[in-house]
Design an enzyme around this catalytic site. Structure first.
Site, PDB file in Angstrom:
ATOM      1  N   ARG A  22       0.847  -1.206   0.000  1.00  0.00           N
ATOM      2  CA  ARG A  22       0.000   0.000   0.000  1.00  0.00           C
ATOM      3  C   ARG A  22       0.874   1.244   0.000  1.00  0.00           C
ATOM      4  O   ARG A  22       0.604   2.215  -0.683  1.00  0.00           O
ATOM      5  CB  ARG A  22      -0.947  -0.011   1.205  1.00  0.00           C
ATOM      6  CG  ARG A  22      -2.244  -0.742   0.981  1.00  0.00           C
ATOM      7  CD  ARG A  22      -2.061  -2.170   0.467  1.00  0.00           C
ATOM      8  NE  ARG A  22      -3.310  -2.884   0.346  1.00  0.00           N
ATOM      9  CZ  ARG A  22      -3.850  -3.631   1.324  1.00  0.00           C
ATOM     10  NH1 ARG A  22      -3.222  -3.797   2.484  1.00  0.00           N
ATOM     11  NH2 ARG A  22      -5.001  -4.248   1.135  1.00  0.00           N
ATOM     12  N   ASP A  38       0.055  -6.958  -3.255  1.00  0.00           N
ATOM     13  CA  ASP A  38      -1.349  -6.635  -2.971  1.00  0.00           C
ATOM     14  C   ASP A  38      -1.928  -5.913  -4.182  1.00  0.00           C
ATOM     15  O   ASP A  38      -1.253  -5.804  -5.221  1.00  0.00           O
ATOM     16  CB  ASP A  38      -1.463  -5.777  -1.690  1.00  0.00           C
ATOM     17  CG  ASP A  38      -2.738  -6.110  -0.909  1.00  0.00           C
ATOM     18  OD1 ASP A  38      -3.832  -5.947  -1.469  1.00  0.00           O
ATOM     19  OD2 ASP A  38      -2.630  -6.528   0.254  1.00  0.00           O
ATOM     20  N   HIS A  44      -6.630  -9.997  -3.577  1.00  0.00           N
ATOM     21  CA  HIS A  44      -5.698  -8.872  -3.441  1.00  0.00           C
ATOM     22  C   HIS A  44      -4.620  -8.948  -4.525  1.00  0.00           C
ATOM     23  O   HIS A  44      -3.420  -8.813  -4.243  1.00  0.00           O
ATOM     24  CB  HIS A  44      -5.057  -8.860  -2.052  1.00  0.00           C
ATOM     25  CG  HIS A  44      -5.986  -8.358  -0.967  1.00  0.00           C
ATOM     26  ND1 HIS A  44      -6.481  -7.077  -0.952  1.00  0.00           N
ATOM     27  CD2 HIS A  44      -6.521  -8.975   0.125  1.00  0.00           C
ATOM     28  CE1 HIS A  44      -7.269  -6.915   0.110  1.00  0.00           C
ATOM     29  NE2 HIS A  44      -7.318  -8.053   0.782  1.00  0.00           N
ATOM     30  N   GLU A  86      -9.796 -12.123   2.364  1.00  0.00           N
ATOM     31  CA  GLU A  86     -10.624 -11.159   1.633  1.00  0.00           C
ATOM     32  C   GLU A  86     -10.638 -11.422   0.121  1.00  0.00           C
ATOM     33  O   GLU A  86     -10.366 -10.522  -0.668  1.00  0.00           O
ATOM     34  CB  GLU A  86     -10.116  -9.738   1.912  1.00  0.00           C
ATOM     35  CG  GLU A  86     -10.206  -9.375   3.375  1.00  0.00           C
ATOM     36  CD  GLU A  86      -9.693  -7.969   3.692  1.00  0.00           C
ATOM     37  OE1 GLU A  86     -10.303  -7.321   4.558  1.00  0.00           O
ATOM     38  OE2 GLU A  86      -8.692  -7.511   3.077  1.00  0.00           O
ATOM     39  N   TRP A 121      -6.804 -13.405  12.233  1.00  0.00           N
ATOM     40  CA  TRP A 121      -6.836 -11.935  12.249  1.00  0.00           C
ATOM     41  C   TRP A 121      -8.232 -11.380  12.530  1.00  0.00           C
ATOM     42  O   TRP A 121      -8.383 -10.331  13.135  1.00  0.00           O
ATOM     43  CB  TRP A 121      -6.278 -11.379  10.938  1.00  0.00           C
ATOM     44  CG  TRP A 121      -7.147 -11.506   9.723  1.00  0.00           C
ATOM     45  CD1 TRP A 121      -7.269 -12.599   8.926  1.00  0.00           C
ATOM     46  CD2 TRP A 121      -7.999 -10.497   9.169  1.00  0.00           C
ATOM     47  NE1 TRP A 121      -8.139 -12.343   7.902  1.00  0.00           N
ATOM     48  CE2 TRP A 121      -8.606 -11.057   8.022  1.00  0.00           C
ATOM     49  CE3 TRP A 121      -8.314  -9.177   9.518  1.00  0.00           C
ATOM     50  CZ2 TRP A 121      -9.511 -10.349   7.223  1.00  0.00           C
ATOM     51  CZ3 TRP A 121      -9.202  -8.478   8.719  1.00  0.00           C
ATOM     52  CH2 TRP A 121      -9.794  -9.061   7.594  1.00  0.00           C
ATOM     53  N   PHE A 147      -2.064  -2.454  14.337  1.00  0.00           N
ATOM     54  CA  PHE A 147      -1.405  -1.186  14.645  1.00  0.00           C
ATOM     55  C   PHE A 147      -1.643  -0.134  13.572  1.00  0.00           C
ATOM     56  O   PHE A 147      -1.116   0.977  13.668  1.00  0.00           O
ATOM     57  CB  PHE A 147       0.095  -1.414  14.866  1.00  0.00           C
ATOM     58  CG  PHE A 147       0.415  -2.338  16.022  1.00  0.00           C
ATOM     59  CD1 PHE A 147      -0.490  -2.525  17.064  1.00  0.00           C
ATOM     60  CD2 PHE A 147       1.625  -3.016  16.082  1.00  0.00           C
ATOM     61  CE1 PHE A 147      -0.205  -3.371  18.130  1.00  0.00           C
ATOM     62  CE2 PHE A 147       1.933  -3.860  17.143  1.00  0.00           C
ATOM     63  CZ  PHE A 147       1.016  -4.042  18.164  1.00  0.00           C
ATOM     64  N   THR A 178      -0.776  -0.379   5.635  1.00  0.00           N
ATOM     65  CA  THR A 178      -0.281   0.987   5.416  1.00  0.00           C
ATOM     66  C   THR A 178      -1.101   1.803   4.411  1.00  0.00           C
ATOM     67  O   THR A 178      -0.560   2.696   3.767  1.00  0.00           O
ATOM     68  CB  THR A 178       1.202   0.954   4.983  1.00  0.00           C
ATOM     69  OG1 THR A 178       1.298   0.217   3.754  1.00  0.00           O
ATOM     70  CG2 THR A 178       2.069   0.302   6.035  1.00  0.00           C
TER      71      THR A 178
HETATM   72  C1  ACM Z   1      -6.211  -8.659   6.808  1.00  0.00           C
HETATM   73  O1  ACM Z   1      -6.156  -7.781   7.687  1.00  0.00           O
HETATM   74  N1  ACM Z   1      -6.931  -8.467   5.716  1.00  0.00           N
HETATM   75  C2  ACM Z   1      -5.487  -9.911   6.935  1.00  0.00           C
END
Ligand code: ACM
Ligand code: ZN
Length: 493
Positions: free
Chosen positions: A133, A162, A226, A290, A360, A387, A436
């Protein structure tokens, strides 16, 4: 003689060692201080000369080999005239050096006399940096690895691909760099082209730097979602064949790797083979999070794959792909890691047991995976490990949609009371993640990471509470400032 007043050792360290005995007196570290070492610890002793600014030669600081001490365990005895470090492994000697370095930084090179016996609670103590990112320089990555290692963290998870950029070379797929590493459809950026990638030499150099600090490097290649940067470079790997763009918006995109196209599998095989050679540590993260299935539902090749393989749903198709990719990783002699979505659609095809699940979306995925016998790394966005989230629920605080207060991180535990002993055995540890999307500079990355990463390191090494952290916050901030690391100084909750 007048006694030198200093803070006790327990106020100078983060994470706090398992056992400390405070003694009277101090050892003064200075440019003339000398180091001797058992041959096992040559590399750590050399690093010690750089980090403590002293020299090899005499026996002021002594690294001794003590075989029965475990991986990462060490004994540190500081008396007025000598410091003796005992360890059975390079990682133990290294952790002792970091403890010493923390005290030196926090206390103006005065090391209070003490006896420390230390070892970690969990073996996986990680942090993730998203370099897709936003792109971060090798120099900055090394700075973070060094700061993380100072806190006894030992895993650097490097998010390299990504929708917004592909950041490493794959021979035979050169457009990943010429096309996939830059975005030109600039919605949020003022420049006309944004991006970058790491050369093989830079990647090897970063690994060498990390290994000197006993930190493993885990590359992540996102599959099958992604994937816009990959598809923009090679549109034939998508279901509709494009055209696609390297994205400059954040979010989840419908076009993903086509599960019905064997060229995708060929690409992945090639990429995983090359990555396995370039990255020398035992793990490869294969993403898995995702991934929408909209394109697959409309794609004749994906539908045919489902029919041929006897799969009932797109989720099962993703799981079929996950299994294929895991086998590629295993064939290279490595362990695959996937985000917790890999647990979905597994009714027909159970996942290879070697797959490590990174939980996650809360802790549920990790609990489920551990019950299925998978090893697990806990990194729940709901419990202090994200974070990129704001430090406080305040308009003025930088950060993404969620909130991770210092208090929340200070309460994190990779194991949950609902796990039985067998499931707990499967929990390798935990990890803090810095996505990020909104982190445009190295400075803002530091601000979001610290001191939350310091708190997390303690929860994984030797858990203490927020109150205990508050007694050491000033000394922690002093260390971070000396290392030129920006950090959050506000409220804890
Ligand atoms: C994630 O935060 N999409 C792994
Ligand atoms: Zn398809």
């Amino acid at each position: 003689m007048q006694k030198t007043k200093t803070l006790p050792v327990r106020e100078l360290l983060m994470p706090l060692p398992k056992h400390i005995e405070e003694k009277d007196g101090v050892f003064r570290l200075h440019h003339g201080t000398t180091i001797s070492y058992d041959p096992h610890f040559l590399e750590v002793a050399k690093l010690a000369t750089e980090q403590l600014l002293c020299n090899l030669g005499g026996e002021d600081i002594l690294f001794k080999f003590q075989e029965e001490l475990n991986e990462e365990a060490y004994h540190l005895k500081v008396s007025k005239n000598q410091i003796v470090i005992k360890a059975g492994t390079k990682s133990g000697a290294f952790c002792a050096l970091q403890t010493l370095r923390q005290i030196a930084l926090a206390n103006d090179n005065l090391i209070p006399c003490c006896l420390i016996q230390d070892e970690p609670l969990y073996s996986w103590r990680g942090f993730m940096l998203d370099c897709s990112r936003h792109f971060f320089s090798p120099t900055f990555i090394k700075k973070l690895i060094d700061a993380a290692a100072l806190h006894h963290l030992n895993r650097f998870h490097w998010h390299l691909t990504d929708d917004q950029g592909w950041r490493l070379p794959i021979t035979g797929y050169e457009k990943l760099i010429t096309v996939g590493s830059f975005r030109t459809e600039l919605n949020y950026t003022e420049t006309t082209r944004y991006g970058g990638s790491y050369t093989e030499d830079e990647i090897r150099d970063i690994q060498e730097y990390a290994h000197t600090r006993c930190m493993l490097v885990i590359p992540e290649i996102e599959t099958p979602g992604h994937a816009s940067a990959l598809l923009a470079s090679y549109p034939n790997l998508g279901c509709t064949k494009g055209p696609y763009e390297v994205q400059d918006r954040w979010g989840i995109f419908e076009e993903v790797m086509c599960a019905g196209n064997d060229e995708v599998l060929t690409f992945l095989q090639t990429a995983i083979h090359q990555i396995s050679t370039l990255f020398t540590d035992p793990y490869i993260h294969i993403g898995g999070d995702e991934c929408p299935h909209t394109a697959w539902q409309r794609c004749p090749a994906c539908q045919k794959r489902m029919k041929d393989e006897g799969l009932d749903s797109a989720k099962q198709l993703q799981s079929w792909m996950t299994s294929k990719i895991c086998k590629m990783v295993e064939a290279e002699g490595k362990r695959p890691i996937g985000w917790d979505e890999v647990l979905e659609g597994t009714e027909k095809l159970s996942l290879p047991s070697s797959l490590i699940v990174m939980s996650w979306r809360g802790e549920q995925g990790g609990i489920e995976a551990s019950n299925l016998g998978h090893e697990v790394i806990m990194s729940p966005n709901t419990a202090g490990c994200y974070f990129d989230y704001k430090h406080l629920d305040s308009f003025d605080e930088p950060g993404n949609i969620g909130v991770t207060t210092l208090e929340k991180t200070a309460e994190f535990s990779p194991v949950s009371p609902s796990m039985d002993d067998q499931a707990k055995e499967k929990i390798l540890g935990g990890q803090g993640n810095l996505w990020t999307e909104l982190v445009t500079s190295a400075r803002s990355a530091e601000y979001l990471l610290f001191p939350r990463l310091s708190l997390l390191s303690e929860r994984l090494w030797n858990p203490q509470d927020l109150e205990s952290f508050e007694t050491r916050r000033t000394s922690l901030e002093k260390k971070l400032t000396l290392l030129d690391i920006q950090h959050y100084k506000g409220k804890s909750h």
